[in-house]
Design a protein around this motif. Structure first.
Motif, PDB file in Angstrom:
ATOM      1  N   SER A 181       0.837  -1.205   0.000  1.00 47.77           N
ATOM      2  CA  SER A 181       0.000   0.000   0.000  1.00 47.77           C
ATOM      3  C   SER A 181       0.866   1.248   0.000  1.00 47.77           C
ATOM      4  O   SER A 181       1.883   1.329   0.685  1.00 47.77           O
ATOM      5  N   GLY A 182       0.458   2.227  -0.810  1.00 44.45           N
ATOM      6  CA  GLY A 182       1.216   3.460  -0.940  1.00 44.45           C
ATOM      7  C   GLY A 182       2.304   3.401  -1.980  1.00 44.45           C
ATOM      8  O   GLY A 182       2.990   4.392  -2.218  1.00 44.45           O
ATOM      9  N   ARG A 183       2.470   2.254  -2.627  1.00 44.26           N
ATOM     10  CA  ARG A 183       3.516   2.088  -3.632  1.00 44.26           C
ATOM     11  C   ARG A 183       2.893   1.909  -5.018  1.00 44.26           C
ATOM     12  O   ARG A 183       1.888   1.216  -5.165  1.00 44.26           O
ATOM     13  N   ILE A 184       3.516   2.480  -6.009  1.00 42.94           N
ATOM     14  CA  ILE A 184       3.039   2.332  -7.384  1.00 42.94           C
ATOM     15  C   ILE A 184       3.481   0.977  -7.916  1.00 42.94           C
ATOM     16  O   ILE A 184       4.668   0.647  -7.884  1.00 42.94           O
ATOM     17  N   LEU A 185       2.540   0.191  -8.409  1.00 42.58           N
ATOM     18  CA  LEU A 185       2.816  -1.150  -8.914  1.00 42.58           C
ATOM     19  C   LEU A 185       2.527  -1.218 -10.407  1.00 42.58           C
ATOM     20  O   LEU A 185       1.445  -0.838 -10.850  1.00 42.58           O
ATOM     21  N   VAL A 233       1.319   3.231 -16.319  1.00 42.93           N
ATOM     22  CA  VAL A 233       2.128   2.395 -15.434  1.00 42.93           C
ATOM     23  C   VAL A 233       1.297   1.273 -14.805  1.00 42.93           C
ATOM     24  O   VAL A 233       1.442   0.109 -15.131  1.00 42.93           O
ATOM     25  N   GLY A 234       0.407   1.637 -13.892  1.00 42.56           N
ATOM     26  CA  GLY A 234      -0.360   0.610 -13.195  1.00 42.56           C
ATOM     27  C   GLY A 234      -1.273   1.205 -12.145  1.00 42.56           C
ATOM     28  O   GLY A 234      -2.072   2.086 -12.451  1.00 42.56           O
ATOM     29  N   TYR A 235      -1.101   0.761 -10.893  1.00 42.35           N
ATOM     30  CA  TYR A 235      -2.023   1.165  -9.839  1.00 42.35           C
ATOM     31  C   TYR A 235      -1.292   1.347  -8.508  1.00 42.35           C
ATOM     32  O   TYR A 235      -0.178   0.833  -8.305  1.00 42.35           O
ATOM     33  N   VAL A 236      -1.963   2.050  -7.598  1.00 45.46           N
ATOM     34  CA  VAL A 236      -1.463   2.202  -6.241  1.00 45.46           C
ATOM     35  C   VAL A 236      -2.652   2.125  -5.290  1.00 45.46           C
ATOM     36  O   VAL A 236      -3.705   2.704  -5.549  1.00 45.46           O
ATOM     37  N   TYR A 237      -2.484   1.368  -4.196  1.00 50.73           N
ATOM     38  CA  TYR A 237      -3.500   1.318  -3.155  1.00 50.73           C
ATOM     39  C   TYR A 237      -3.198   2.422  -2.153  1.00 50.73           C
ATOM     40  O   TYR A 237      -2.128   2.443  -1.545  1.00 50.73           O
ATOM     41  N   VAL A 238      -4.142   3.334  -1.972  1.00 45.86           N
ATOM     42  CA  VAL A 238      -3.941   4.510  -1.120  1.00 45.86           C
ATOM     43  C   VAL A 238      -4.457   4.232   0.283  1.00 45.86           C
ATOM     44  O   VAL A 238      -5.624   3.863   0.458  1.00 45.86           O
ATOM     45  N   ARG A 239      -3.605   4.418   1.284  1.00 47.84           N
ATOM     46  CA  ARG A 239      -4.014   4.191   2.670  1.00 47.84           C
ATOM     47  C   ARG A 239      -4.716   5.417   3.231  1.00 47.84           C
ATOM     48  O   ARG A 239      -4.359   6.549   2.932  1.00 47.84           O
ATOM     49  N   SER A 240      -5.709   5.169   4.059  1.00 53.65           N
ATOM     50  CA  SER A 240      -6.458   6.257   4.690  1.00 53.65           C
ATOM     51  C   SER A 240      -5.773   6.634   5.997  1.00 53.65           C
ATOM     52  O   SER A 240      -6.237   6.331   7.096  1.00 53.65           O
ATOM     53  N   THR A 241      -4.604   7.296   5.865  1.00 56.31           N
ATOM     54  CA  THR A 241      -3.826   7.726   7.028  1.00 56.31           C
ATOM     55  C   THR A 241      -3.345   9.143   6.782  1.00 56.31           C
ATOM     56  O   THR A 241      -3.423   9.658   5.672  1.00 56.31           O
ATOM     57  N   ALA A 246       1.738  10.593   0.807  1.00 51.95           N
ATOM     58  CA  ALA A 246       3.160  10.341   0.557  1.00 51.95           C
ATOM     59  C   ALA A 246       3.328   9.031  -0.166  1.00 51.95           C
ATOM     60  O   ALA A 246       3.843   8.050   0.364  1.00 51.95           O
ATOM     61  N   ILE A 247       2.879   8.972  -1.401  1.00 55.81           N
ATOM     62  CA  ILE A 247       2.946   7.751  -2.197  1.00 55.81           C
ATOM     63  C   ILE A 247       4.378   7.509  -2.629  1.00 55.81           C
ATOM     64  O   ILE A 247       5.013   8.364  -3.223  1.00 55.81           O
ATOM     65  N   THR A 248       4.897   6.338  -2.332  1.00 57.54           N
ATOM     66  CA  THR A 248       6.256   5.999  -2.722  1.00 57.54           C
ATOM     67  C   THR A 248       6.247   5.240  -4.028  1.00 57.54           C
ATOM     68  O   THR A 248       5.207   4.811  -4.517  1.00 57.54           O
ATOM     69  N   GLU A 249       7.429   5.007  -4.547  1.00 57.76           N
ATOM     70  CA  GLU A 249       7.552   4.336  -5.845  1.00 57.76           C
ATOM     71  C   GLU A 249       8.379   3.080  -5.713  1.00 57.76           C
ATOM     72  O   GLU A 249       9.282   2.806  -6.504  1.00 57.76           O
ATOM     73  N   THR A 250       8.076   2.289  -4.689  1.00 54.73           N
ATOM     74  CA  THR A 250       8.804   1.062  -4.452  1.00 54.73           C
ATOM     75  C   THR A 250       8.103  -0.090  -5.140  1.00 54.73           C
ATOM     76  O   THR A 250       6.929  -0.334  -4.907  1.00 54.73           O
ATOM     77  N   PRO A 251       8.810  -0.845  -6.014  1.00 58.15           N
ATOM     78  CA  PRO A 251       8.174  -1.935  -6.750  1.00 58.15           C
ATOM     79  C   PRO A 251       7.973  -3.155  -5.874  1.00 58.15           C
ATOM     80  O   PRO A 251       8.418  -3.206  -4.726  1.00 58.15           O
ATOM     81  N   LEU A 252       7.302  -4.149  -6.447  1.00 62.00           N
ATOM     82  CA  LEU A 252       7.160  -5.419  -5.759  1.00 62.00           C
ATOM     83  C   LEU A 252       8.527  -6.035  -5.548  1.00 62.00           C
ATOM     84  O   LEU A 252       9.472  -5.742  -6.272  1.00 62.00           O
ATOM     85  N   PRO A 253       8.684  -6.903  -4.557  1.00 59.43           N
ATOM     86  CA  PRO A 253       9.961  -7.559  -4.335  1.00 59.43           C
ATOM     87  C   PRO A 253      10.439  -8.271  -5.592  1.00 59.43           C
ATOM     88  O   PRO A 253       9.651  -8.878  -6.323  1.00 59.43           O
TER      89      PRO A 253
END
Length: 266
Positions: A181-185, A233-241, A246-253
């Protein structure tokens, strides 16, 4: 503990296709792969056999007499968790999307290589029975993000106290979203993670599954869209916090970094 059926070394497959030559070819190839195959040649009898609970997979063509492949898919998914893979012609792209929306696990366009069909069936099997895979990497025992709670053991999703009915692919996709969550995938990473196949720019199956997730989950408690699209690109799940912006750009492992500014979201 896994049941005897889950541990069976001979998956039971129902093939529903009006073309008897196609059925015979599939029966021969799947039998060589150690599967038990049952054939049906119309939608009505295929649906009856599909609802019997005697099969692990249903492979069906979209063009069927008596009941269409889409109608069979819709009725099967309403009453069964069996794996569903639909076959179609290149001219039926819209029907492919509708089939996925109705709950099919995957689709394959004719003509196809039987080996690819088997590979996709195995990918579906790994998603549907993660306890048989030593390192599935998809289903943690328990995960809570905002108002959602995922239980990996029972593979259930709850929004607050409400049980949300998700397909196998939708559950796996949501698991990835919440874990990142919060990362662009990127679409290619999502497709590889939940469908175990390589990305094709013309494959919109991930978009269909995301659309279904949005519809089923609704917005976050603060009214924000849960899954935000990122152009090209794709999608990002946005957290309700307080830090949701502060969306980061960390990919999947184990995937590559993709430099896209969060402002490209739409």
């Amino acid at each position: 503990m896994a049941t005897r059926r889950e541990l069976s070394l001979k998956p039971r497959v129902l093939v529903i296709d009006e073309d008897r030559d196609t059925c015979e070819l599939l029966e021969e190839h799947l039998a060589r792969e150690g599967m038990t195959v049952h054939l049906a040649h119309d939608g009505k009898s295929g649906l009856m056999h599909g609802l019997s609970g005697e099969h692990d997979f249903v492979i069906l063509d979209l063009k069927l007499p008596q009941l269409t492949g889409l109608e069979v898919t819709k009725r099967l998914r309403a009453h069964s968790t069996v794996g569903i893979l639909i076959l179609s012609d290149r001219s039926e792209k819209v029907d492919n999307i509708i089939g996925l929306e109705f709950g099919a696990d995957d689709c394959l366009v004719k003509p196809f290589n039987p080996s690819e069909l088997v590979a996709r069936m195995r990918a579906i099997s790994r998603r549907r029975t993660p306890w048989l895979t030593r390192e599935s990497g998809l289903t943690p025992e328990h995960m809570e993000v905002d108002d959602l709670c995922l239980d990996g053991g029972s593979r259930t999703c709850r929004r607050k106290a409400e049980l949300i009915d998700l397909t196998t692919v939708e559950f796996d996709l949501l698991t990835v979203f919440l874990g990142c969550s919060g990362r662009i995938l990127h679409r290619r990473d999502l497709l590889k993670k939940v469908s175990d196949r390589e990305y094709c720019p013309f494959d919109r199956s991930i978009d269909v599954h995301v659309c279904n997730l949005r519809r089923k989950l609704g917005p976050l408690p603060d009214g924000t869209e849960r899954i935000r699209g990122v152009r090209r690109v794709g999608y990002v799940y946005v957290r309700s916090t307080p830090f949701a912006s502060a969306i980061t750009e960390t990919p999947l492992p184990s995937t590559n970094y993709f430099p896209v500014e969060p402002k490209t979201c739409f």
